[in-house]
Design a protein around this motif. Sequence first.
Motif, PDB file in Angstrom:
ATOM      1  N   ARG A 405       0.833  -1.210   0.000  1.00 19.97           N
ATOM      2  CA  ARG A 405       0.000   0.000   0.000  1.00 19.97           C
ATOM      3  C   ARG A 405       0.867   1.259   0.000  1.00 19.97           C
ATOM      4  O   ARG A 405       0.541   2.243  -0.695  1.00 19.97           O
ATOM      5  N   LEU A 406       1.946   1.242   0.759  1.00 23.82           N
ATOM      6  CA  LEU A 406       2.842   2.403   0.768  1.00 23.82           C
ATOM      7  C   LEU A 406       3.422   2.647  -0.620  1.00 23.82           C
ATOM      8  O   LEU A 406       3.538   3.796  -1.072  1.00 23.82           O
ATOM      9  N   LEU A 407       3.787   1.581  -1.307  1.00 25.62           N
ATOM     10  CA  LEU A 407       4.330   1.712  -2.657  1.00 25.62           C
ATOM     11  C   LEU A 407       3.279   2.240  -3.620  1.00 25.62           C
ATOM     12  O   LEU A 407       3.585   3.066  -4.506  1.00 25.62           O
ATOM     13  N   GLU A 408       2.047   1.808  -3.463  1.00 23.50           N
ATOM     14  CA  GLU A 408       0.974   2.314  -4.320  1.00 23.50           C
ATOM     15  C   GLU A 408       0.738   3.808  -4.076  1.00 23.50           C
ATOM     16  O   GLU A 408       0.540   4.574  -5.032  1.00 23.50           O
ATOM     17  N   HIS A 409       0.765   4.228  -2.817  1.00 27.07           N
ATOM     18  CA  HIS A 409       0.620   5.665  -2.523  1.00 27.07           C
ATOM     19  C   HIS A 409       1.770   6.461  -3.135  1.00 27.07           C
ATOM     20  O   HIS A 409       1.553   7.573  -3.645  1.00 27.07           O
ATOM     21  N   PHE A 410       2.960   5.909  -3.097  1.00 29.42           N
ATOM     22  CA  PHE A 410       4.113   6.596  -3.692  1.00 29.42           C
ATOM     23  C   PHE A 410       3.933   6.749  -5.198  1.00 29.42           C
ATOM     24  O   PHE A 410       4.181   7.836  -5.760  1.00 29.42           O
ATOM     25  N   LEU A 411       3.500   5.704  -5.867  1.00 27.57           N
ATOM     26  CA  LEU A 411       3.324   5.766  -7.321  1.00 27.57           C
ATOM     27  C   LEU A 411       2.199   6.724  -7.699  1.00 27.57           C
ATOM     28  O   LEU A 411       2.307   7.453  -8.698  1.00 27.57           O
ATOM     29  N   GLN A 413       1.315   9.344  -5.981  1.00 28.16           N
ATOM     30  CA  GLN A 413       1.857  10.682  -5.756  1.00 28.16           C
ATOM     31  C   GLN A 413       2.776  11.098  -6.893  1.00 28.16           C
ATOM     32  O   GLN A 413       2.721  12.233  -7.382  1.00 28.16           O
ATOM     33  N   GLU A 414       3.618  10.177  -7.352  1.00 25.51           N
ATOM     34  CA  GLU A 414       4.521  10.484  -8.462  1.00 25.51           C
ATOM     35  C   GLU A 414       3.738  10.764  -9.736  1.00 25.51           C
ATOM     36  O   GLU A 414       4.070  11.687 -10.480  1.00 25.51           O
ATOM     37  N   SER A 419       1.824  14.534 -13.788  1.00 25.04           N
ATOM     38  CA  SER A 419       0.725  14.912 -14.681  1.00 25.04           C
ATOM     39  C   SER A 419       0.211  16.318 -14.430  1.00 25.04           C
ATOM     40  O   SER A 419      -0.431  16.904 -15.297  1.00 25.04           O
ATOM     41  N   SER A 420       0.484  16.884 -13.253  1.00 24.60           N
ATOM     42  CA  SER A 420      -0.007  18.230 -12.960  1.00 24.60           C
ATOM     43  C   SER A 420       0.781  19.241 -13.761  1.00 24.60           C
ATOM     44  O   SER A 420       2.004  19.158 -13.881  1.00 24.60           O
ATOM     45  N   PRO A 421       0.120  20.245 -14.342  1.00 22.42           N
ATOM     46  CA  PRO A 421       0.837  21.245 -15.147  1.00 22.42           C
ATOM     47  C   PRO A 421       1.708  22.129 -14.275  1.00 22.42           C
ATOM     48  O   PRO A 421       1.405  22.396 -13.126  1.00 22.42           O
ATOM     49  N   SER A 422       2.807  22.559 -14.844  1.00 17.58           N
ATOM     50  CA  SER A 422       3.719  23.451 -14.110  1.00 17.58           C
ATOM     51  C   SER A 422       3.109  24.831 -14.033  1.00 17.58           C
ATOM     52  O   SER A 422       2.702  25.422 -15.027  1.00 17.58           O
ATOM     53  N   ARG A 423       3.017  25.344 -12.817  1.00 20.84           N
ATOM     54  CA  ARG A 423       2.416  26.649 -12.586  1.00 20.84           C
ATOM     55  C   ARG A 423       3.114  27.296 -11.410  1.00 20.84           C
ATOM     56  O   ARG A 423       3.736  26.617 -10.593  1.00 20.84           O
ATOM     57  N   PRO A 424       2.997  28.599 -11.272  1.00 17.89           N
ATOM     58  CA  PRO A 424       3.625  29.256 -10.121  1.00 17.89           C
ATOM     59  C   PRO A 424       3.040  28.743  -8.831  1.00 17.89           C
ATOM     60  O   PRO A 424       1.830  28.521  -8.723  1.00 17.89           O
ATOM     61  N   PRO A 425       3.871  28.498  -7.820  1.00 16.81           N
ATOM     62  CA  PRO A 425       3.373  27.952  -6.556  1.00 16.81           C
ATOM     63  C   PRO A 425       2.536  28.969  -5.813  1.00 16.81           C
ATOM     64  O   PRO A 425       2.837  30.150  -5.789  1.00 16.81           O
ATOM     65  N   PHE A 426       1.464  28.478  -5.199  1.00  9.76           N
ATOM     66  CA  PHE A 426       0.595  29.344  -4.415  1.00  9.76           C
ATOM     67  C   PHE A 426       0.755  29.125  -2.930  1.00  9.76           C
ATOM     68  O   PHE A 426       0.174  29.831  -2.142  1.00  9.76           O
ATOM     69  N   SER A 427       1.476  28.094  -2.556  1.00 13.90           N
ATOM     70  CA  SER A 427       1.670  27.812  -1.139  1.00 13.90           C
ATOM     71  C   SER A 427       3.011  27.146  -0.968  1.00 13.90           C
ATOM     72  O   SER A 427       3.663  26.743  -1.932  1.00 13.90           O
ATOM     73  N   ASP A 428       3.420  27.016   0.293  1.00 12.78           N
ATOM     74  CA  ASP A 428       4.687  26.354   0.570  1.00 12.78           C
ATOM     75  C   ASP A 428       4.663  24.914   0.124  1.00 12.78           C
ATOM     76  O   ASP A 428       5.659  24.377  -0.338  1.00 12.78           O
ATOM     77  N   THR A 435       9.667  21.717  -6.618  1.00  9.81           N
ATOM     78  CA  THR A 435      11.113  21.526  -6.692  1.00  9.81           C
ATOM     79  C   THR A 435      11.499  20.067  -6.726  1.00  9.81           C
ATOM     80  O   THR A 435      12.610  19.732  -7.102  1.00  9.81           O
ATOM     81  N   GLN A 436      10.575  19.191  -6.356  1.00 14.35           N
ATOM     82  CA  GLN A 436      10.902  17.776  -6.291  1.00 14.35           C
ATOM     83  C   GLN A 436      10.544  17.028  -7.564  1.00 14.35           C
ATOM     84  O   GLN A 436      10.905  15.881  -7.719  1.00 14.35           O
ATOM     85  N   ARG A 437       9.821  17.631  -8.475  1.00 10.34           N
ATOM     86  CA  ARG A 437       9.356  16.893  -9.634  1.00 10.34           C
ATOM     87  C   ARG A 437      10.494  16.506 -10.554  1.00 10.34           C
ATOM     88  O   ARG A 437      10.413  15.510 -11.260  1.00 10.34           O
ATOM     89  N   SER A 438      11.555  17.286 -10.587  1.00 10.92           N
ATOM     90  CA  SER A 438      12.670  16.949 -11.457  1.00 10.92           C
ATOM     91  C   SER A 438      13.450  15.754 -10.947  1.00 10.92           C
ATOM     92  O   SER A 438      14.228  15.160 -11.682  1.00 10.92           O
ATOM     93  N   ASN A 439      13.260  15.362  -9.697  1.00 10.40           N
ATOM     94  CA  ASN A 439      14.014  14.254  -9.119  1.00 10.40           C
ATOM     95  C   ASN A 439      13.227  12.950  -9.102  1.00 10.40           C
ATOM     96  O   ASN A 439      13.579  12.021  -8.399  1.00 10.40           O
ATOM     97  N   ASN A 440      12.122  12.887  -9.859  1.00  8.50           N
ATOM     98  CA  ASN A 440      11.294  11.690  -9.834  1.00  8.50           C
ATOM     99  C   ASN A 440      12.039  10.438 -10.270  1.00  8.50           C
ATOM    100  O   ASN A 440      11.880   9.401  -9.648  1.00  8.50           O
ATOM    101  N   PRO A 441      12.828  10.468 -11.370  1.00 13.13           N
ATOM    102  CA  PRO A 441      13.552   9.243 -11.745  1.00 13.13           C
ATOM    103  C   PRO A 441      14.479   8.748 -10.649  1.00 13.13           C
ATOM    104  O   PRO A 441      14.525   7.549 -10.362  1.00 13.13           O
ATOM    105  N   ASN A 442      15.207   9.654 -10.027  1.00 11.37           N
ATOM    106  CA  ASN A 442      16.088   9.229  -8.938  1.00 11.37           C
ATOM    107  C   ASN A 442      15.293   8.679  -7.763  1.00 11.37           C
ATOM    108  O   ASN A 442      15.717   7.719  -7.108  1.00 11.37           O
ATOM    109  N   ALA A 443      14.140   9.281  -7.490  1.00 13.12           N
ATOM    110  CA  ALA A 443      13.309   8.789  -6.393  1.00 13.12           C
ATOM    111  C   ALA A 443      12.822   7.374  -6.688  1.00 13.12           C
ATOM    112  O   ALA A 443      12.836   6.505  -5.810  1.00 13.12           O
ATOM    113  N   LYS A 444      12.406   7.112  -7.915  1.00 15.48           N
ATOM    114  CA  LYS A 444      11.943   5.771  -8.263  1.00 15.48           C
ATOM    115  C   LYS A 444      13.074   4.759  -8.188  1.00 15.48           C
ATOM    116  O   LYS A 444      12.865   3.611  -7.786  1.00 15.48           O
TER     117      LYS A 444
END
Length: 678
Positions: A405-411, A413-414, A419-428, A435-444
Amino acid sequence: MWESETESVRGREYGNGVLSSNKHGVKTDGFELRGQSWYVATDIPSDLLVQVGDVNFHLHKYPMLSRSGKVNRLIYESNNPDLNKIALEDLPGGPEAFELAAKFCYGIAVDLTAGNISGLRCAAEYLEMTEDLDEGNLIFKTEAFLSYVVLSSWRDSILVLKSCEKLSPWAENLQIVRRCSESIAWKACANPKGIKWAYTGKPSKVSSPKWNDLKDSSPSRSQPVPPDWWFEDVSILRTDHFVRVITAIKVKGMRFELIGASIMHYAAKWLPGLIKDGQGQGPADDMSTSTNSNSSGGTGSSSWKGGLHMIVAGTKDDTPSIQAKDQRMIIESLISIIPPQKDSVSCSFLLRLLRMANMLKVAPALVTELEKRVGMQFEQATLADLLIPSYNKSETMYDVDLVQRLLEHFLVQEQTESSSPSRPPFSDKHMYEGTQRSNNPNAKMRVARLVDSYLTEVSRDRNLSLTKFQVLAEALPESARTCDDGLYRAIDSYLKAHPTLSEHERKRLCRVMDCQKLSIDACMHAAQNERLPLRIVVQVLFSEQVKISNALANSTLKDPAETQYQPLIPNHKTLLEATPLSFQEGWAAAKKDINTLKFELESVKAKYLELQNDMENLQRQFEKMSKQKQTSAWTSGWKKLSKLTKMTAVENHDIGPQISTAAEQTRKTPRRWRNSIS
């Protein structure tokens, strides 16, 4: 409990924290305690007995009736003017608070401190000591002390909030809890450079100094105040009050990293065994012990050694079920206040919290929320934290379904982040996730290595089914693994622990592995592994041969860049001189390794051909033996006779005339024999 902070009342108004009433009808020198009863030191006999718990107060009606509306109603509504005994069983603050209120009614000076102000304020409200009866009554004076003295002091605010634990719901209804929480939150969010008041700070790992030693340790100019200066002071609060303080701090806009760190500090103190050895906090200082003992009416005798002694009211003989219930309440409260931002707390802390949540049967909705939080930062997990025992009625030793289940939640989330479009951040939160989306391959890739290590560990469990192993191994996409050595190690470990698998099951297990992604060492091991199916061994050998041939082909090809600059290198000697020595040694070692691998591959191929020839010979012999069994004795006899006739025919054909001469002689001989007989 902490000692009263005299600095909060020194040099201030309200009689320097001393309450007194100039209007009293009975002249007295004070109160006297005789056993379990209090007596007024006066010559006038007592005409009113007030019972508060197990303590009796022998008082006079006039001072009490002139100040307390509650006592007025109890006497006059009883329709018995001669009533001289009343019982106040549910008075907040108990006999201690009523003693102070009675002294105030008699005009005796009362010393107000952070330890007794909350109980006295609730008792004044219960006794209805309002301004309607007398100007400057107890409610007015205790409320003024709370507002102008307590709430302006860091320590007094914490002490008063701590003392409100036994005053529910009076302290809550009188807004004492809310006001103290707000005061603590404002001071915790203050700039550390502007802090002038004393605080406890983190306890030392070597020894825990006593509160008296820390009392005057106000921040100095030489030592800057750390951002986590308020953690230890706030951690002495009961869980519901700690939640109120953290909620107020969130509203004030404190950084989520500090809020998460304070929650981890609180959990390390109140959940024994949550933090690993060497990482958690040591025993709390004697401040916690004195707080506990003072709130219980006793004296501190031993240092705090973890547990729920400040929350569970009772002795050391409390049943484990009561402690488990309170620990469950702590975990549920902490889960609800963890900041939603990623990395507000460590993944290791979340997994250990999840382990205790499963063990203590925390509410399923909160467990699911905690699992999603772990999935957000699953790449930071370690193998030791993932090895969570199965607390349910499961056959496996470890909770493999939980990791699934933890692995499914991770996938999920990834996939959501990619899939979410890049847009200016509205919150922290969005800023950090962006900033973490570019590191997805390394995370996987990190998660893939973690899952392979987990599979290797749990594969030793004989009760682990092949389906669970296969589903967990195939959960990640193929791109997550650049090398399948870890997966091969897990498969080999599973085969070793499950020797009774059929050939079909072993082939099914090995399908989760890509032979082309195995390293040279793994291929050499797999080629000699008797537990693997023969088909997998052949695939490993074939893929290794393709790798070596490709490596040799690439080494012989010339780079266009090298041909372009070839005229600049006149001879081989100049090339060697221009090449760094480390590169020369590395290339020589690589060539040596390639030659060694070629030789080993040729030997393996030769062995394979020999085994193939032996297998063909065995098959021929087997076919011959099977055919011989099918034929009968008569057919074999006739075959032998036919072979003999064929052999005689061939001999007759080769000898020629000699055969005919021999035949004639044979004919004549019998004739002569017959004639002689006649």
